[in-house]
Design an enzyme around this catalytic site. Sequence first.
Site, short mmCIF file in Angstrom:
data_model
loop_
_atom_site.label_atom_id
_atom_site.label_comp_id
_atom_site.label_asym_id
_atom_site.label_seq_id
_atom_site.Cartn_x
_atom_site.Cartn_y
_atom_site.Cartn_z
N LYS A 198 0.84 -1.21 0.00
CA LYS A 198 0.00 0.00 0.00
C LYS A 198 0.87 1.24 0.00
CE LYS A 198 -1.66 1.66 4.06
NZ LYS A 198 -1.44 3.09 4.34
N ASN A 199 1.91 1.24 0.88
CA ASN A 199 2.70 2.46 1.08
C ASN A 199 3.71 2.70 -0.02
OD1 ASN A 199 1.15 2.89 3.28
ND2 ASN A 199 2.68 2.22 4.77
N ARG B 11 -4.69 11.27 4.13
CA ARG B 11 -3.65 12.28 4.19
C ARG B 11 -2.51 11.96 3.24
NH1 ARG B 11 0.44 11.34 6.51
NH2 ARG B 11 0.86 13.52 6.99
N CYS C 50 -4.27 12.45 12.48
CA CYS C 50 -5.10 11.25 12.57
C CYS C 50 -4.93 10.70 13.99
CB CYS C 50 -4.68 10.23 11.52
SG CYS C 50 -3.09 9.49 11.87
N ARG D 73 0.87 14.21 12.44
CA ARG D 73 1.25 13.98 11.02
C ARG D 73 1.60 15.30 10.33
NH1 ARG D 73 -0.68 8.76 9.93
NH2 ARG D 73 0.95 8.69 8.36
N ILE E 288 3.68 18.23 8.24
CA ILE E 288 4.36 18.17 6.93
C ILE E 288 5.44 19.25 6.84
CG2 ILE E 288 2.41 17.12 5.68
CD1 ILE E 288 1.77 19.96 4.61
N ASP E 289 5.94 19.71 7.98
CA ASP E 289 6.93 20.79 7.96
C ASP E 289 8.19 20.41 7.19
OD1 ASP E 289 8.75 20.15 10.93
OD2 ASP E 289 7.03 19.01 10.23
N ASP F 16 4.69 0.19 12.05
CA ASP F 16 3.43 -0.40 11.57
C ASP F 16 3.25 -1.84 12.01
OD1 ASP F 16 3.51 1.35 8.36
OD2 ASP F 16 3.00 2.00 10.39
N VAL G 131 8.35 6.63 16.70
CA VAL G 131 8.03 7.29 15.43
C VAL G 131 6.79 8.17 15.52
CG1 VAL G 131 7.46 6.88 12.99
CG2 VAL G 131 9.17 5.44 14.14
N ARG H 222 -8.68 -0.14 4.60
CA ARG H 222 -7.81 0.86 3.97
C ARG H 222 -6.49 0.22 3.53
NH1 ARG H 222 -6.71 6.19 7.07
NH2 ARG H 222 -5.49 6.30 5.16
C1 EPZ Z 1 4.41 6.58 6.14
O1 EPZ Z 1 3.75 7.67 6.76
C2 EPZ Z 1 3.40 5.46 6.10
N1 EPZ Z 1 2.22 5.86 5.34
C3 EPZ Z 1 2.98 5.07 7.52
O2 EPZ Z 1 2.14 3.94 7.42
C4 EPZ Z 1 4.23 4.66 8.32
O3 EPZ Z 1 3.85 4.38 9.65
C5 EPZ Z 1 5.23 5.82 8.29
O4 EPZ Z 1 5.55 6.16 6.92
C6 EPZ Z 1 6.52 5.46 9.02
O5 EPZ Z 1 7.09 4.33 8.43
C7 EPZ Z 1 2.29 5.88 3.99
O6 EPZ Z 1 3.32 5.61 3.38
C8 EPZ Z 1 1.03 6.27 3.28
P1 EPZ Z 1 6.78 9.89 8.19
P2 EPZ Z 1 4.43 9.15 6.73
O7 EPZ Z 1 6.74 11.11 7.37
O8 EPZ Z 1 5.13 9.35 5.44
C9 EPZ Z 1 6.73 13.14 11.68
C10 EPZ Z 1 0.23 2.66 7.72
O9 EPZ Z 1 -0.17 2.06 8.71
N2 EPZ Z 1 6.83 14.12 10.59
O10 EPZ Z 1 7.98 8.99 8.12
O11 EPZ Z 1 3.41 10.13 7.13
C11 EPZ Z 1 5.39 12.42 11.67
O12 EPZ Z 1 4.43 13.17 12.36
C12 EPZ Z 1 0.77 4.06 7.84
O13 EPZ Z 1 0.28 2.16 6.57
C13 EPZ Z 1 7.00 15.47 10.92
O14 EPZ Z 1 7.05 15.84 12.09
O15 EPZ Z 1 5.51 8.98 7.92
C14 EPZ Z 1 5.73 11.13 12.36
O16 EPZ Z 1 5.69 11.31 13.76
C15 EPZ Z 1 0.60 4.60 9.25
N3 EPZ Z 1 7.10 16.38 9.91
C16 EPZ Z 1 7.17 10.84 11.92
O17 EPZ Z 1 7.69 12.09 11.45
C17 EPZ Z 1 7.04 16.00 8.59
O18 EPZ Z 1 7.15 16.88 7.70
C18 EPZ Z 1 7.26 9.83 10.78
O19 EPZ Z 1 6.49 10.32 9.72
C19 EPZ Z 1 6.86 14.64 8.27
C20 EPZ Z 1 6.77 13.71 9.29
#
Ligand code: EPZ
Length: 426
Positions: free
Chosen positions: A24-25, A94, A118, A123, A125-126, A309, A331, A401
């Site tokens: 999925k990811n 998202r 969520c 989550r 996006i900074d 995950d 994480v 999902r």
């Molecule tokens: C991806 O989310 C996956 N989703 C998540 O899977 C997975 O848990 C995550 O990577 C970590 O492996 C998809 O790929 C669709 P991150 P993502 O950016 O990209 C913080 C599932 O169950 N952060 O690595 O959103 C964030 O809040 C889902 O399939 C910032 O602070 O993960 C989090 O605490 C759940 N600022 C941490 O970093 C940012 O700009 C990791 O987020 C971006 C992220």
Amino acid sequence: MSEEIIVVEGNGTLAGEVHVSGAKNSALKLIAAALLGQGKSTIHNVPLISDIEIMSEVLRRLGATVERTDHALAVDTSKVDKWETPYELVSKMRASISVLGPLVGRFGRARVAMPGGCQIGARKIDMHLAGLTALGVEFSVDHGFLEATTPHGLHGTEVILDFPSVGATENLLMASVVAHGRTVIANAACEPEIVDLANMLNDMGAHVRGAGTSVIEVCGVSLASMHPCNHVTVGDRIEAGTFLAGGALTGGPLTVRSIDPAFLRVALMKLSAMGCDVETGDDWISVARTRPLRPTDIQTLPHPGFPTDLQAQFMLLASLADGMSVITENVFENRFMFASELKRMGADISIDGHHALVRGVSGLQGADVSSTDLRAGGALVLAGIVAEGETRVHKVVHIDRGYEDYAGKLATLGAQVRRVASNGPM
Ligand code: EPZ
């Protein structure tokens, strides 16, 4: 349609063989990447899950055609003429933010609804925004929408991420492939899905090196030189890990196929540490257990560390081990809601900030429980398989999902699970 639930009988059986679906990811981002090539790309091994439907609709709203034939998705972006994603789709998923990078790559601009948080965290996006700004994107916020423009075009640069964010790495990758000059993404995410995306981008004409390591180097090419491609999505390591945890729970033996064991090294090491016998081949992994589950400590970390995950699935294993385990979630800031549902089935877990102290118990009792996120939902169904009596897992929409035909696959492995309307017959 009334909400569905999954009803599970505690028959303690989960054994046999199952093929995992495409990741999925990865697939979600591969669909977004197709925006960078004018024409029809075909993406194979795309899972039949609701998040893919939402991402397909995002692309249709931009002017693409997206047609599914079994597990293949034909994405024709030749007529894409819009750069705005609607709120109602971003609010549902998202991950729609993954079109931001390819849209600024293709049009030099984008208008994307700000994604919300969520259950598992804010989550933010900074890092996406800081990295894209370094590439020349200018952002403003307009009534809940992110307005992105590139008044001086996209230009390569060195970006260092505060944290190896998967989404930020992907958006930077998809924008930098058509930026002028060389980009280096340092402290990049190393997940297998990043490698899959880089491979597809290179098949489309990009020049990406180092994907899968923490330093990714991109030599920008012209947008006109990017072309559609055919691509096969890698297997879903989290779906595989979920079924393997189920096999560890019941004793198995259980084999997952269509997955590269290298994607799950730390999780497999933890299964062995907990008393399981693990065997692997080129594209399969088997698990069996004849000894009592042993406790273990787990730290969730970016890849190649233990995947967040799989945290809920391994908390379930730890809740039935003969001793105390400590699970630390590094994480996401709020990913222990599963524990409160599992405690309603008799687990003994206490949460202390980012740490969950899990004391093994002799057994669990079936109960009505609710999925708080898709991975917790998957783990609750597994809990029902080994619990005494019947378990009814609510909010199955979360499970749909990310898991293709989850109840059906579990049933082929001997579990007694069925989907019913929540107000339907028991
Ligand atoms: C991806 O989310 C996956 N989703 C998540 O899977 C997975 O848990 C995550 O990577 C970590 O492996 C998809 O790929 C669709 P991150 P993502 O950016 O990209 C913080 C599932 O169950 N952060 O690595 O959103 C964030 O809040 C889902 O399939 C910032 O602070 O993960 C989090 O605490 C759940 N600022 C941490 O970093 C940012 O700009 C990791 O987020 C971006 C992220």
